[in-house]
Design a protein around this motif. Structure first.
Motif, PDB file in Angstrom:
ATOM      1  N   LYS A 165     -44.641 -32.139 -30.730  1.00 48.95           N
ATOM      2  CA  LYS A 165     -45.119 -31.416 -31.927  1.00 48.95           C
ATOM      3  C   LYS A 165     -44.790 -29.928 -31.889  1.00 48.95           C
ATOM      4  N   SER A 166     -44.473 -29.386 -30.723  1.00 51.85           N
ATOM      5  CA  SER A 166     -44.230 -27.947 -30.601  1.00 51.85           C
ATOM      6  C   SER A 166     -42.987 -27.520 -31.377  1.00 51.85           C
ATOM      7  N   LYS A 167     -42.987 -26.277 -31.799  1.00 47.40           N
ATOM      8  CA  LYS A 167     -41.886 -25.757 -32.617  1.00 47.40           C
ATOM      9  C   LYS A 167     -40.582 -25.737 -31.835  1.00 47.40           C
ATOM     10  N   ASN A 168     -40.605 -25.164 -30.647  1.00 45.03           N
ATOM     11  CA  ASN A 168     -39.419 -25.136 -29.793  1.00 45.03           C
ATOM     12  C   ASN A 168     -39.553 -26.247 -28.742  1.00 45.03           C
ATOM     13  N   LYS A 169     -39.010 -27.402 -29.073  1.00 46.05           N
ATOM     14  CA  LYS A 169     -39.200 -28.577 -28.232  1.00 46.05           C
ATOM     15  C   LYS A 169     -38.511 -28.416 -26.872  1.00 46.05           C
ATOM     16  N   ASN A 170     -39.265 -28.655 -25.818  1.00 42.68           N
ATOM     17  CA  ASN A 170     -38.725 -28.608 -24.457  1.00 42.68           C
ATOM     18  C   ASN A 170     -38.218 -29.995 -24.111  1.00 42.68           C
ATOM     19  N   LEU A 171     -36.932 -30.231 -24.362  1.00 39.79           N
ATOM     20  CA  LEU A 171     -36.352 -31.575 -24.206  1.00 39.79           C
ATOM     21  C   LEU A 171     -36.395 -32.050 -22.758  1.00 39.79           C
ATOM     22  N   PHE A 172     -36.295 -31.107 -21.839  1.00 41.85           N
ATOM     23  CA  PHE A 172     -36.333 -31.455 -20.418  1.00 41.85           C
ATOM     24  C   PHE A 172     -37.693 -32.045 -20.045  1.00 41.85           C
ATOM     25  N   LEU A 173     -38.770 -31.365 -20.425  1.00 43.09           N
ATOM     26  CA  LEU A 173     -40.108 -31.848 -20.091  1.00 43.09           C
ATOM     27  C   LEU A 173     -40.458 -33.121 -20.853  1.00 43.09           C
ATOM     28  N   ILE A 174     -40.001 -33.243 -22.089  1.00 38.44           N
ATOM     29  CA  ILE A 174     -40.231 -34.484 -22.843  1.00 38.44           C
ATOM     30  C   ILE A 174     -39.591 -35.659 -22.107  1.00 38.44           C
ATOM     31  N   GLU A 175     -38.375 -35.446 -21.625  1.00 41.19           N
ATOM     32  CA  GLU A 175     -37.665 -36.483 -20.879  1.00 41.19           C
ATOM     33  C   GLU A 175     -38.442 -36.894 -19.630  1.00 41.19           C
ATOM     34  N   ILE A 176     -38.965 -35.915 -18.887  1.00 40.06           N
ATOM     35  CA  ILE A 176     -39.717 -36.197 -17.661  1.00 40.06           C
ATOM     36  C   ILE A 176     -40.994 -36.970 -17.971  1.00 40.06           C
ATOM     37  N   MET A 177     -41.672 -36.615 -19.052  1.00 43.28           N
ATOM     38  CA  MET A 177     -42.902 -37.326 -19.440  1.00 43.28           C
ATOM     39  C   MET A 177     -42.589 -38.765 -19.833  1.00 43.28           C
ATOM     40  N   ASP A 214     -43.418 -18.197 -18.801  1.00 40.39           N
ATOM     41  CA  ASP A 214     -42.581 -18.489 -17.641  1.00 40.39           C
ATOM     42  C   ASP A 214     -42.370 -19.995 -17.490  1.00 40.39           C
ATOM     43  N   LEU A 215     -43.419 -20.784 -17.741  1.00 41.62           N
ATOM     44  CA  LEU A 215     -43.289 -22.237 -17.660  1.00 41.62           C
ATOM     45  C   LEU A 215     -42.293 -22.772 -18.678  1.00 41.62           C
ATOM     46  N   LYS A 216     -42.188 -22.089 -19.804  1.00 39.79           N
ATOM     47  CA  LYS A 216     -41.248 -22.541 -20.834  1.00 39.79           C
ATOM     48  C   LYS A 216     -39.805 -22.361 -20.390  1.00 39.79           C
ATOM     49  N   ASN A 217     -39.598 -21.626 -19.309  1.00 37.93           N
ATOM     50  CA  ASN A 217     -38.257 -21.497 -18.735  1.00 37.93           C
ATOM     51  C   ASN A 217     -37.797 -22.787 -18.066  1.00 37.93           C
ATOM     52  N   LEU A 218     -38.722 -23.736 -17.903  1.00 37.24           N
ATOM     53  CA  LEU A 218     -38.319 -25.051 -17.401  1.00 37.24           C
ATOM     54  C   LEU A 218     -37.473 -25.785 -18.420  1.00 37.24           C
ATOM     55  N   GLN A 219     -37.433 -25.252 -19.651  1.00 33.70           N
ATOM     56  CA  GLN A 219     -36.499 -25.763 -20.649  1.00 33.70           C
ATOM     57  C   GLN A 219     -35.113 -25.284 -20.264  1.00 33.70           C
ATOM     58  N   LEU A 220     -34.251 -26.202 -19.870  1.00 37.14           N
ATOM     59  CA  LEU A 220     -32.913 -25.838 -19.415  1.00 37.14           C
ATOM     60  C   LEU A 220     -31.947 -25.934 -20.581  1.00 37.14           C
ATOM     61  N   LYS A 221     -31.860 -24.849 -21.347  1.00 38.75           N
ATOM     62  CA  LYS A 221     -31.003 -24.859 -22.534  1.00 38.75           C
ATOM     63  C   LYS A 221     -29.541 -24.859 -22.146  1.00 38.75           C
ATOM     64  N   GLU A 222     -28.712 -25.314 -23.090  1.00 35.33           N
ATOM     65  CA  GLU A 222     -27.287 -25.503 -22.808  1.00 35.33           C
ATOM     66  C   GLU A 222     -26.628 -24.216 -22.341  1.00 35.33           C
ATOM     67  N   GLU A 223     -27.029 -23.092 -22.890  1.00 30.04           N
ATOM     68  CA  GLU A 223     -26.372 -21.851 -22.521  1.00 30.04           C
ATOM     69  C   GLU A 223     -26.871 -21.288 -21.189  1.00 30.04           C
ATOM     70  N   THR A 224     -27.910 -21.900 -20.626  1.00 34.20           N
ATOM     71  CA  THR A 224     -28.454 -21.371 -19.368  1.00 34.20           C
ATOM     72  C   THR A 224     -28.397 -22.398 -18.242  1.00 34.20           C
ATOM     73  N   TYR A 225     -27.449 -23.341 -18.337  1.00 36.01           N
ATOM     74  CA  TYR A 225     -27.330 -24.325 -17.285  1.00 36.01           C
ATOM     75  C   TYR A 225     -26.963 -23.675 -15.969  1.00 36.01           C
ATOM     76  N   GLU A 226     -27.486 -24.214 -14.898  1.00 32.88           N
ATOM     77  CA  GLU A 226     -27.147 -23.739 -13.561  1.00 32.88           C
ATOM     78  C   GLU A 226     -26.525 -24.886 -12.788  1.00 32.88           C
ATOM     79  N   LYS A 227     -25.575 -24.580 -11.950  1.00 27.96           N
ATOM     80  CA  LYS A 227     -25.026 -25.600 -11.058  1.00 27.96           C
ATOM     81  C   LYS A 227     -26.019 -25.883  -9.945  1.00 27.96           C
TER      82      LYS A 227
END
Length: 422
Positions: free
Chosen positions: A359-371, A408-421
């Motif tokens: 329901k959140s405006k900026n959906k955290n796809l990473f956390l949704i996937e984990i849930m 800070d917790l919302k940084n667990l959203q790993l957006k495409e432009e901020t991917y890390e190896k």
């Protein structure tokens, strides 16, 4: 002098490795020695060290109130439903869960990511080793087994089981029937294929959103490992993870054409495997699990029949499966042993987090996937009292309490432009 970041990273790799060993590995189920006790002791000690290293971070007041309520909640269950002084209950719920919750409170999002990365990196090494021995050992016999181990898992009528292995790096623990033929499963260092697949799905889910490309060395190694585990449910969810990532992160117009095709392939493969599975004993046992478990639930709806007590549910099981009286997934185990009291404790944060994140405006796809993954595995695998489950359960409550008010917790959203190896 060792920097705190380096020490944290070192301890995270130790913790991740011990969690993997404790969660249904052959080493955690060895009959000889006290390896399981050493592993769980190592996990607790490592978490305590992590807490001490990060003690300069301020502990949130809300966390203290949560832990106070948590101890009251578990103490009520202990008094009512735990027979005598059960060491396992104390270790799992009175020591491990609170320690993990405290550790997460003292971590920032970067350290949580690093812990996830440590788990993924160790699992990819274990997976690569397993594929080598599965192909050149289990399937072709080019490499011979050289060790024998006795484990207290998978034996008929609740007895022990003798298995063989390769240098302690890979074991042949289980066969399955696929299209009428018995085939050895790739079980790696774990007691059975579904338990190996459990770790692979967690590692795959974590790695997908840490790599920009959908197809990378991690998804390939995990994919072949999941396929060789011959776990139908794991194969289907692996395909779902790829489908999920491709759907939400691919901005190309070609996905409009490809998505229906991918979904159709997913449906055909799933239906084929499911129809084949219906004729197996495994399918019949799972059905009987639900029948027997709900009969126990009808008798003991609130607190269940007793922590770690399967004696009552066995009485309700069909005679055809009395050689195998183990319950197949976490939901039925908790329903039988803990009733609604424990089931609610486990499912509440996952369900509420899923709804809030969707329901959140900026959906955290990473956390949704984990849930979604946790919800799926809750009904597919019996790992309810393992350290892997407890780690993610504490993580779920931490997200539930602090996600909305913690940028800070919302940084667990790993957006495409901020991917890390990794």
């Amino acid at each position: 002098m060792i920097k705190r970041n380096q020490l944290n990273l070192f301890l995270q790799y130790i913790l991740a490795f011990l969690i993997i060993l404790e969660t249904r590995s052959v080493y955690s189920r060895c009959v000889v020695g006290h390896i399981d006790e050493i592993i769980i002791g190592g996990i607790i000690l490592t978490i305590i060290l992590i807490i001490l290293v990060n003690m300069n971070y301020k502990l949130k007041t809300k966390s203290l109130f949560f832990l106070l309520f948590y101890y009251l909640y578990m103490f009520i269950f202990l008094i009512i439903n735990v027979d005598g002084y059960n060491v396992n209950f104390v270790i799992i719920f009175m020591i491990l869960f609170p320690l993990v919750f405290l550790m997460l409170n003292l971590y920032d999002s970067k350290e949580i990511k690093n812990l996830f990365k440590a788990y993924v990196n160790i699992m990819v090494i274990i997976s690569a080793i397993s594929l080598f021995f599965y192909i050149f050992g289990s399937l072709t016999g080019m490499v011979s087994t050289n060790i024998i181990q006795e484990i207290n898992w998978g034996g008929d009528y609740g007895g022990n089981k003798i298995i063989n292995g390769y240098f302690g790096l890979h074991f042949n623990t289980q066969t399955t029937v696929i299209f009428g033929d018995a085939i050895l499963r790739n079980t790696s260092i774990f007691v059975e294929g579904p338990m190996f697949a459990l770790h692979l799905l967690f590692a795959m889910a974590l790695s997908l959103f840490m790599n920009k490309k959908l197809i990378n060395k991690y998804s390939i190694i995990f994919g072949f490992s999941i396929l060789s585990s011959l776990s139908i449910t794991a194969i289907l969810f692996y395909m779902f993870l790829l489908f999920y990532k491709y759907t939400f992160y691919n901005k190309s117009k070609t996905k409009i054409i490809l998505l229906p095709i991918l979904f159709f392939i997913f449906l055909i493969i799933g239906t084929t495997f499911f129809n084949d599975k219906q004729s197996t004993n495994s399918y019949n046992i799972r059905n009987d699990d639900y029948t027997a478990s709900f009969r126990v639930f009808n008798d003991y709806p609130i607190f269940g029949s007793g922590f770690a007590n399967n004696n009552i549910v066995i009485k309700y099981m069909s005679k055809f499966r009395l050689y195998n009286t183990g319950l197949a997934n976490s939901f039925v185990v908790l329903l039988v042993q803990g009733g609604l009291y424990l089931v609610i404790f486990y499912l509440l944060p996952v369900i509420l987090n899923s709804l809030n994140l969707i329901k959140s405006k900026n959906k955290n796809l990473f956390l949704i996937e984990i849930m979604l993954l946790q919800l799926y595995l809750f009904f597919m695998n019996a790992y309810q009292y393992t350290s892997l489950m407890i780690i993610f359960l504490a993580f779920d409550y931490y997200i539930l309490l602090f996600y909305n008010k913690n940028n800070d917790l919302k940084n667990l959203q790993l957006k495409e432009e901020t991917y890390e190896k990794i």
